[in-house]
Structures are given as C-alpha cells and as structure tokens.
Design a protein around this motif. Sequence first.
Motif, PDB file in Angstrom:
ATOM      1  N   ARG A 214       0.851  -1.197   0.000  1.00  0.00           N
ATOM      2  CA  ARG A 214       0.000   0.000   0.000  1.00  0.00           C
ATOM      3  C   ARG A 214       0.884   1.244   0.000  1.00  0.00           C
ATOM      4  O   ARG A 214       1.735   1.417   0.857  1.00  0.00           O
ATOM      5  N   ILE A 215       0.681   2.123  -0.999  1.00  0.00           N
ATOM      6  CA  ILE A 215       1.411   3.387  -1.087  1.00  0.00           C
ATOM      7  C   ILE A 215       0.370   4.501  -1.047  1.00  0.00           C
ATOM      8  O   ILE A 215      -0.345   4.733  -2.029  1.00  0.00           O
ATOM      9  N   ALA A 216       0.264   5.172   0.095  1.00  0.00           N
ATOM     10  CA  ALA A 216      -0.826   6.122   0.297  1.00  0.00           C
ATOM     11  C   ALA A 216      -0.303   7.509   0.647  1.00  0.00           C
ATOM     12  O   ALA A 216       0.764   7.654   1.258  1.00  0.00           O
ATOM     13  N   ASN A 217      -1.064   8.521   0.240  1.00  0.00           N
ATOM     14  CA  ASN A 217      -0.813   9.878   0.708  1.00  0.00           C
ATOM     15  C   ASN A 217      -1.232   9.979   2.170  1.00  0.00           C
ATOM     16  O   ASN A 217      -2.117   9.257   2.627  1.00  0.00           O
ATOM     17  N   PHE A 218      -0.613  10.895   2.881  1.00  0.00           N
ATOM     18  CA  PHE A 218      -1.021  11.096   4.273  1.00  0.00           C
ATOM     19  C   PHE A 218      -2.446  11.641   4.314  1.00  0.00           C
ATOM     20  O   PHE A 218      -2.830  12.490   3.498  1.00  0.00           O
ATOM     21  N   SER A 219      -3.229  11.152   5.256  1.00  0.00           N
ATOM     22  CA  SER A 219      -4.609  11.611   5.420  1.00  0.00           C
ATOM     23  C   SER A 219      -4.888  11.881   6.893  1.00  0.00           C
ATOM     24  O   SER A 219      -4.619  11.024   7.742  1.00  0.00           O
ATOM     25  N   PRO A 220      -5.439  13.051   7.221  1.00  0.00           N
ATOM     26  CA  PRO A 220      -5.800  13.356   8.605  1.00  0.00           C
ATOM     27  C   PRO A 220      -7.221  12.945   8.958  1.00  0.00           C
ATOM     28  O   PRO A 220      -7.721  13.301  10.030  1.00  0.00           O
ATOM     29  N   GLN A 221      -7.886  12.206   8.074  1.00  0.00           N
ATOM     30  CA  GLN A 221      -9.287  11.828   8.292  1.00  0.00           C
ATOM     31  C   GLN A 221      -9.365  10.595   9.192  1.00  0.00           C
ATOM     32  O   GLN A 221      -8.869   9.531   8.833  1.00  0.00           O
ATOM     33  N   TYR A 222     -10.005  10.756  10.332  1.00  0.00           N
ATOM     34  CA  TYR A 222     -10.117   9.668  11.300  1.00  0.00           C
ATOM     35  C   TYR A 222     -11.568   9.487  11.756  1.00  0.00           C
ATOM     36  O   TYR A 222     -11.823   9.205  12.921  1.00  0.00           O
ATOM     37  N   GLU A 223     -12.526   9.637  10.829  1.00  0.00           N
ATOM     38  CA  GLU A 223     -13.926   9.477  11.213  1.00  0.00           C
ATOM     39  C   GLU A 223     -14.258   8.025  11.563  1.00  0.00           C
ATOM     40  O   GLU A 223     -15.204   7.768  12.287  1.00  0.00           O
ATOM     41  N   ASN A 224     -13.499   7.068  11.011  1.00  0.00           N
ATOM     42  CA  ASN A 224     -13.679   5.679  11.415  1.00  0.00           C
ATOM     43  C   ASN A 224     -12.309   5.019  11.530  1.00  0.00           C
ATOM     44  O   ASN A 224     -11.280   5.653  11.305  1.00  0.00           O
ATOM     45  N   GLU A 225     -12.297   3.753  11.856  1.00  0.00           N
ATOM     46  CA  GLU A 225     -11.051   3.068  12.234  1.00  0.00           C
ATOM     47  C   GLU A 225     -10.038   2.994  11.105  1.00  0.00           C
ATOM     48  O   GLU A 225      -8.829   3.024  11.343  1.00  0.00           O
ATOM     49  N   THR A 226     -10.493   2.892   9.871  1.00  0.00           N
ATOM     50  CA  THR A 226      -9.566   2.680   8.751  1.00  0.00           C
ATOM     51  C   THR A 226      -9.542   3.821   7.740  1.00  0.00           C
ATOM     52  O   THR A 226      -8.811   3.729   6.757  1.00  0.00           O
ATOM     53  N   GLN A 227     -10.295   4.883   7.945  1.00  0.00           N
ATOM     54  CA  GLN A 227     -10.419   5.902   6.904  1.00  0.00           C
ATOM     55  C   GLN A 227      -9.084   6.536   6.540  1.00  0.00           C
ATOM     56  O   GLN A 227      -8.783   6.773   5.369  1.00  0.00           O
ATOM     57  N   HIS A 228      -8.256   6.801   7.566  1.00  0.00           N
ATOM     58  CA  HIS A 228      -6.978   7.457   7.288  1.00  0.00           C
ATOM     59  C   HIS A 228      -6.032   6.564   6.491  1.00  0.00           C
ATOM     60  O   HIS A 228      -5.096   7.053   5.849  1.00  0.00           O
ATOM     61  N   LEU A 229      -6.261   5.246   6.507  1.00  0.00           N
ATOM     62  CA  LEU A 229      -5.379   4.320   5.803  1.00  0.00           C
ATOM     63  C   LEU A 229      -5.578   4.363   4.294  1.00  0.00           C
ATOM     64  O   LEU A 229      -4.732   3.882   3.543  1.00  0.00           O
ATOM     65  N   TYR A 230      -6.693   4.915   3.828  1.00  0.00           N
ATOM     66  CA  TYR A 230      -6.966   4.965   2.394  1.00  0.00           C
ATOM     67  C   TYR A 230      -6.285   6.144   1.703  1.00  0.00           C
ATOM     68  O   TYR A 230      -6.336   6.256   0.485  1.00  0.00           O
ATOM     69  N   GLY A 231      -5.672   7.032   2.464  1.00  0.00           N
ATOM     70  CA  GLY A 231      -4.981   8.155   1.865  1.00  0.00           C
ATOM     71  C   GLY A 231      -5.931   9.261   1.454  1.00  0.00           C
ATOM     72  O   GLY A 231      -7.141   9.079   1.356  1.00  0.00           O
ATOM     73  N   LEU A 232      -5.362  10.424   1.189  1.00  0.00           N
ATOM     74  CA  LEU A 232      -6.144  11.602   0.797  1.00  0.00           C
ATOM     75  C   LEU A 232      -5.962  11.868  -0.689  1.00  0.00           C
ATOM     76  O   LEU A 232      -4.847  12.059  -1.169  1.00  0.00           O
ATOM     77  N   SER A 233      -7.071  11.870  -1.402  1.00  0.00           N
ATOM     78  CA  SER A 233      -7.038  12.154  -2.834  1.00  0.00           C
ATOM     79  C   SER A 233      -6.819  13.638  -3.067  1.00  0.00           C
ATOM     80  O   SER A 233      -7.339  14.488  -2.333  1.00  0.00           O
ATOM     81  N   ARG A 234      -6.055  13.959  -4.085  1.00  0.00           N
ATOM     82  CA  ARG A 234      -5.890  15.373  -4.456  1.00  0.00           C
ATOM     83  C   ARG A 234      -7.225  15.971  -4.886  1.00  0.00           C
ATOM     84  O   ARG A 234      -7.487  17.150  -4.663  1.00  0.00           O
ATOM     85  N   LEU A 235      -8.050  15.166  -5.519  1.00  0.00           N
ATOM     86  CA  LEU A 235      -9.358  15.663  -5.949  1.00  0.00           C
ATOM     87  C   LEU A 235     -10.257  15.945  -4.760  1.00  0.00           C
ATOM     88  O   LEU A 235     -11.083  16.858  -4.813  1.00  0.00           O
ATOM     89  N   GLN A 236     -10.120  15.172  -3.692  1.00  0.00           N
ATOM     90  CA  GLN A 236     -10.910  15.428  -2.501  1.00  0.00           C
ATOM     91  C   GLN A 236     -10.536  16.771  -1.899  1.00  0.00           C
ATOM     92  O   GLN A 236     -11.401  17.543  -1.473  1.00  0.00           O
ATOM     93  N   ALA A 237      -9.245  17.059  -1.860  1.00  0.00           N
ATOM     94  CA  ALA A 237      -8.791  18.339  -1.321  1.00  0.00           C
ATOM     95  C   ALA A 237      -9.182  19.504  -2.227  1.00  0.00           C
ATOM     96  O   ALA A 237      -9.417  20.615  -1.752  1.00  0.00           O
ATOM     97  N   ALA A 238      -9.240  19.251  -3.538  1.00  0.00           N
ATOM     98  CA  ALA A 238      -9.570  20.305  -4.505  1.00  0.00           C
ATOM     99  C   ALA A 238     -11.011  20.195  -4.984  1.00  0.00           C
ATOM    100  O   ALA A 238     -11.339  20.635  -6.082  1.00  0.00           O
ATOM    101  N   LYS A 239     -11.862  19.618  -4.154  1.00  0.00           N
ATOM    102  CA  LYS A 239     -13.230  19.332  -4.587  1.00  0.00           C
ATOM    103  C   LYS A 239     -13.993  20.601  -4.945  1.00  0.00           C
ATOM    104  O   LYS A 239     -14.702  20.658  -5.952  1.00  0.00           O
ATOM    105  N   ASN A 240     -13.881  21.646  -4.123  1.00  0.00           N
ATOM    106  CA  ASN A 240     -14.606  22.893  -4.403  1.00  0.00           C
ATOM    107  C   ASN A 240     -14.123  23.541  -5.699  1.00  0.00           C
ATOM    108  O   ASN A 240     -14.914  24.105  -6.461  1.00  0.00           O
ATOM    109  N   ILE A 241     -12.817  23.459  -5.950  1.00  0.00           N
ATOM    110  CA  ILE A 241     -12.284  24.007  -7.193  1.00  0.00           C
ATOM    111  C   ILE A 241     -12.818  23.223  -8.383  1.00  0.00           C
ATOM    112  O   ILE A 241     -13.175  23.795  -9.419  1.00  0.00           O
ATOM    113  N   LEU A 242     -12.903  21.896  -8.228  1.00  0.00           N
ATOM    114  CA  LEU A 242     -13.417  21.048  -9.308  1.00  0.00           C
ATOM    115  C   LEU A 242     -14.880  21.365  -9.590  1.00  0.00           C
ATOM    116  O   LEU A 242     -15.290  21.469 -10.753  1.00  0.00           O
TER     117      LEU A 242
END
Length: 477
Positions: A214-242
């Motif tokens: 698994r090669i993941a971007n760092f993610s500060p999302q901890y709403e559930n036990e494994t969410q941060h392990l999935y990494g943070l998408s660039r599109l998620q961070a730029a969602k409003n711009i998209l």
Amino acid sequence: MGVLDNIWRKPKLPTVKNPVAVVSPYATPMEMMFRFTGDNQVVWYADGGSNLIKKGFLENHVIYTIQDWKCSKVASVPPVLYRVKNAKAYKKYRALLQNPTDESLIQARIEKYKALEEIENSEIMNVINQPNPLMGWYQFAYGYTLYKDQVGAAYFMAVRSGSVNDKTKGKIKQMFLPPAHHMRIISGGQFQPIKEYYLQTSPSEKIEAANVCRIANFSPQYENETQHLYGLSRLQAAKNILLKYDEGTTVEANLLQKRGIRDILFRKTPDTGNPVDSVNQQGTFEQFMETRDVWEQRLEETTSGGIMVSESELGSIRVGMSIGDLKILESQKVTKEDLCAAWHIHPMVVGYQGQTTYTNFPEARKMAITDAVIPELEALKDALNNWFLPSYGEGYVIDFDLDFFSELQEDKKAKAEWLDKIPLSPNEYRTAMGWDEDPGINSNKIMVRTGKVILDDIGIESYPSETEVDPDLVDLP
C-alpha cells in the motif's frame, strides 16, 4: 475463481434481509444519500473513489491533462537495479533528493556514484520490466501514479512462488495493480491496523496483508477506524475548485449553444401615445417573419463594405452575456491555475497560462519535475525496496536514472565551474557531468586544482615584500 479474476468485475453491493448500511471509506455524513429498496433495506452511497476518477479524470479535460503529464513523466524513467557498496553515502544520497535543487542534484549524483554499483539480475529485472502479463513497466508506473493522486493510494498485489501452505513466503514473481477504489481494508484492531484486504468486486475472498503493498498519501481523516489508511485524494482536497470549474464549463457550453451574442432588429415607429396605433404600424407576426427573411436575403447579397438600402428607420437591441456569465468565464483561467497548484505543476507546463516566454518555460518544467515527479519516484522506490526486493534477499536496491530528464540537464559550463571548486576524483567529476567512468589507475584519486604558484618558481622576479629593502636605495642622499 481467484481474486485476480475479479479485479475488473463491476462491484455489487451486498443485500441482506435486515436493514443494513454499506458505507464507503470515503464517505462523510453530508455526502451520504439514502435509497430505500425492498424489505426495508437502506443503502448509503457516497462520493467515493469511483466518482472521483469519473468526475475528475475521465470527464474533466484539465485534470486529465495535468494528470497525464505527471503520469507519463513518472512512467518514462527506467528503473535500474543496484547493490549498496557504501551505506553512509547512500543515506546521504537519499537525503539530497528529499528537497531537490540544482546544487543538491549535482551532489546527489556524486553520492550515488560512491554509494551504488549497478548489477545485472535478470530474474528481478524481468519482474520489474513486465510486472504481470497484462502490463509492462510503463503502464504499471502510470497506473500507480494515477491511483495515488486520484484515489489517495495505490496497491500492488503479489503472486509468489512460495509454499502452498504459506502464500506470504517466497519470491514475488508477478505484481498486479488492482483498481485502488475497489480495495477495502480489514483492521485487526489498534495494534494491527491492517489485517487483510479484499476487493469490493469479490468481498468473500480475503488477501493477506503481506501480499499487498500500500502506497498512500497522508490523510488526517479519522472518522472511522480505517479511513486514514486509504490516503487523501488530491481531488478530494480540490473538490470545491473542481465543482467551480464544472459549473463554469456548463455555463460556457450553454453560451455556445445559444451562439453567444445576438442582435434583435426591429422597425422604428413614431410614438403617437396610442398603443393600438403602435401595434398597427409594427405589423402582424407574419409580416415580422417576412421582414426577417427579406433582411437575411439582403445580408447574403451584400458583400463586405457594400451599402444596404432600407425604406424605413430600423433599430436593434443586443442580447448577450450577462455580467455574471462574463465573470464565470473569466474565473475559468484562475481555476485552471488552482488545479495545477494542487499537483505542484506550473500552469505554463500544460499550456494553461496565456503569456509564455522561452526563458522561463524550461525553469517551469524543471520545477514541475523536482516538485511533482521526483517525490512520486521516491515513494515508488521505497515501496519496491521495502516490499518487493526483500523476497529476493538482501543488498539490492531499485533506483531511477534522473539523467533521463532533459529538464534536469544543468548548464554544462556553470556545472563545470562549480565542480572545479570541489576536491573530486576524475571519476567523480565525470559522473557528475553525466559521463562514463575512466578505468585509469589515477581516476579514483582525489585531485586538487591549486591554480596558483609563486612567480619565482616560473622564472619571474616578484615584487619585494614590506620587510625586504633594496640595497641600491640604502645610501641615497
């Protein structure tokens, strides 16, 4: 049927008799939608990885252009197998690539020469060059970069040649790249964050954690036990711009469908103060249509610069874009630059900046390589060295030849002047310049360029020092 047979199968959500909630790891409460089906079942849908790839990469030409440029650059660099001969120099070499600059890249090339020795191992390189029957290295590295940016993480699945009883042992003979947005993580608790994996297309077949990289971007999302392990998408961070860009594109398409600005032509009439007279003078709808046809014919018959004759005074009203429409179209340019910034790529590189000069274009491409491409290569290198190569023993490392990038080829004259100031062996100098080594007996000895000698040593009399006195001047009156 094995796990690999289900990689590209369309995912199906499980159905049960009692109410159940199937939640994507990308879900947040505000993005969930409910759908009621038979037997009072409730299924939650979220704006997850599949939608991010669809809306961001497949249906947005700006994201596609930026992502394709980066993926192509990462995939085009050839991997090379080395043996570490100097661990200290290798550590310094890796550190110099963490924040690459012109000077650090030159020094990194010298440290690499000290640290690594290229070796031949066809067994390892065969797997690298052809990870699986469906993909060569270029497609494999391209897909890795795409998933890591778009979804937040990329995954490699191993097929080993080990024991049948223990599928986590043995050499890795094949590496598959499953769709990252279909991968799901099973946690084993606080002290075992990742116990197993499974594909959303085949939830009943579990995959050992040791057989997945698994090669993941760092993610500060901890709403559930494994969410941060999935990494943070660039599109998620730029969602409003998209979303903003998609809205602007829709407005632009609507304006094109309406053919932009139009003029309404009408015949002027004297104002008598009586609305009935005004209507009678303007004519009926059929007369309006006849007038329009006559004027269209006159416009076709009149050449550019010609004179048109009218038997009555005409007026016109221009119907065009509103101020809001104009602002949205103007904001499209800014939005493109914002999306480029999310990928650390200068807009000039992908043609999204109006004024481009020859002098600053090479510098923009070099910045994109050092800021966007090299960090991805470093992450990929770490994954292969820590997960793939240990199955073949110790002492091997995979590295990438950065000399492949023409953007990083520094000015030879400036580089030579800088290297002349450093005590180097001839082979270190040649390596820094990108040349092959010299087999001479003195090629690995440190050379010092003094450049300064005493004038007396070359037969020229020097000026006397302050303590020396000319004897011919002693007895002068």
